[in-house]
Design an enzyme around this catalytic site. Structure first.
Site, PDB file in Angstrom:
ATOM      1  N   SER A 167     -40.384  20.025  -3.577  1.00 21.52           N
ATOM      2  CA  SER A 167     -38.952  20.094  -3.302  1.00 21.52           C
ATOM      3  C   SER A 167     -38.459  21.498  -3.653  1.00 21.52           C
ATOM      4  O   SER A 167     -38.930  22.467  -3.073  1.00 21.52           O
ATOM      5  CB  SER A 167     -38.199  19.016  -4.091  1.00 21.52           C
ATOM      6  OG  SER A 167     -36.834  18.988  -3.728  1.00 21.52           O
ATOM      7  N   HIS A 193     -39.010  18.396   0.767  1.00 21.80           N
ATOM      8  CA  HIS A 193     -37.601  18.036   0.932  1.00 21.80           C
ATOM      9  C   HIS A 193     -36.845  19.199   1.577  1.00 21.80           C
ATOM     10  O   HIS A 193     -36.659  20.244   0.959  1.00 21.80           O
ATOM     11  CB  HIS A 193     -36.969  17.712  -0.428  1.00 21.80           C
ATOM     12  CG  HIS A 193     -37.560  16.497  -1.077  1.00 21.80           C
ATOM     13  ND1 HIS A 193     -37.437  16.248  -2.425  1.00 21.80           N
ATOM     14  CD2 HIS A 193     -38.268  15.459  -0.578  1.00 21.80           C
ATOM     15  CE1 HIS A 193     -38.041  15.108  -2.722  1.00 21.80           C
ATOM     16  NE2 HIS A 193     -38.558  14.609  -1.620  1.00 21.80           N
ATOM     17  N   ASP A 289     -39.315  12.287  -7.422  1.00 21.44           N
ATOM     18  CA  ASP A 289     -39.962  11.747  -6.234  1.00 21.44           C
ATOM     19  C   ASP A 289     -41.449  12.082  -6.262  1.00 21.44           C
ATOM     20  O   ASP A 289     -41.832  13.237  -6.438  1.00 21.44           O
ATOM     21  CB  ASP A 289     -39.317  12.328  -4.968  1.00 21.44           C
ATOM     22  CG  ASP A 289     -39.823  11.661  -3.700  1.00 21.44           C
ATOM     23  OD1 ASP A 289     -40.264  10.503  -3.785  1.00 21.44           O
ATOM     24  OD2 ASP A 289     -39.762  12.296  -2.637  1.00 21.44           O
TER      25      ASP A 289
END
Length: 354
Positions: A167, A193, A289
């Site tokens: 991310s 992401h 995540d």
């Protein structure tokens, strides 16, 4: 009321549009641990930042002349290693410039919201600015990796699959890791992401730079050696399955409770059933995540690798996986590619290929 000065992070704003500066200023005013050090336009930024002292982070609004912002980013990275957060519109016109800036070292990218008064949006942006201001930037270093032999594949043996999640800070991290992988190594499927338009630009840039075939994943297409595929931001999760001995990607619907789509957790969890053929990697990123999904891969017997704290722009996702006991090896970014190559070699040796 701000917290004691030692805990407050100093932020600078660079933008030529007063209304956007006012929006960022309002966010800083409401955050208890952020303080506006100086605001300036692009033309006066180098002198203004120097006069104000070193800020903990600089918010640079990407305007209609993005090359000025890229030039300023290069100056900040070379001279002071100050974390830079981009603020851009949601349109396609700045995609290439945004990816170039992230590739050069910008730690995060904030997209101007439709409703800047939304308290949830303001809270999220304030938190990301705080994280950026705490991040520790380092000039990239490279080490010579041991020679990588071309993988030898024989019929009747299962091929490993590389799964990655990243991310915040993932653009530069993935560039480094993918460069270190063998050009004809096992296929890799990655969740980064990033909004769809920017992800497309990032994938196109990597495909130009790397010898591997880099593209967005498509459903039911085989994942072959020498391919790098990114989970598309299409409102669906990307998962893996094996059909007649071939790895393929499948899409699945998102749930209302999902924080991210595509999700690293969903990708990793779909791989747990294939246990020893999986190599799961978690890189820099905000949040957690991927931690639960990696834990499933780890418990099933797959190999798991995490980026260490010192080399992470944001040690959120790797920390969550590490604290959960999901990571077999935690290594600096410069060694992640080598650790993946080693895991591939060990898998092949166990399969009796080499």
């Amino acid at each position: 009321m701000k917290t004691p000065i030692g805990l407050v992070r100093q932020i600078a704003i660079v933008d030529d549009a007063p209304h956007l500066r006012a929006w960022v200023r309002a966010i800083l005013r409401e955050h208890p641990q952020l303080n506006l050090l100086v605001e300036t336009n692009h033309a006066e930024a180098p002198q203004a930042l120097l006069a104000a002292g070193r800020p903990d982070a600089v918010v640079v609004v990407l305007d209609d002349a993005p090359q000025r912002s890229l030039k300023l980013l290069r100056q900040l990275m070379v001279q002071k290693l100050t974390p830079v957060v981009l603020c851009v519109g949601s349109g396609r016109e700045h995609c290439k410039a945004t990816i170039a800036a992230l590739s050069k070292g910008a730690v995060d990218c904030i997209f101007c919201p439709v409703d800047p008064r939304d308290p949830i949006v303001k809270q999220d942006i304030g938190h990301r600015l705080w994280i950026a201001a705490k991040s520790q930037l380092r000039r990239p270093s490279r080490t010579d990796l041991p020679g990588m032999s071309k993988p030898q594949i024989r019929d009747g043996f299962s091929c490993p699959l590389i799964l990655m999640g990243a991310s915040t800070g993932g653009v530069t991290a993935l560039e480094r890791v993918l460069t270190d992988l063998h050009p004809q190594g096992p296929a890799a499927l990655i969740v980064q992401h990033m909004p769809a338009t920017y992800l497309t630009s990032f994938v196109e840039m990597l495909n130009r730079q790397l010898p591997q075939d880099v593209a967005l994943a498509t459903e039911n297409s085989p994942l072959e050696h020498g391919q790098i595929r990114f989970a598309p931001s299409n409102g669906l999760h990307s998962e893996i399955c094996r059909i007649k001995g071939k790895w393929t990607c499948r899409f699945s619907n998102a749930r209302e409770t999902d924080l991210h789509c595509p999700s690293v957790d969903r990708l990793f969890a779909s791989a747990a059933v294939y246990h020893s053929d999986m190599i799961a990697v978690i890189l820099t990123g905000l949040g957690r995540d991927g931690a639960n999904g990696m834990h499933q891969v780890h418990l099933a017997g797959g190999r798991t690798i995490g980026q260490d704290e010192a080399s992470s722009v944001v040690y959120g996702m790797p920390r969550a996986a590490w604290d959960l006991g999901a990571v077999d090896r935690q290594v600096p970014l410069r060694n992640v590619g080598y650790a993946i190559n080693l895991a591939v070699a060990q898998h092949n040796e166990n399969q009796g290929r080499i």
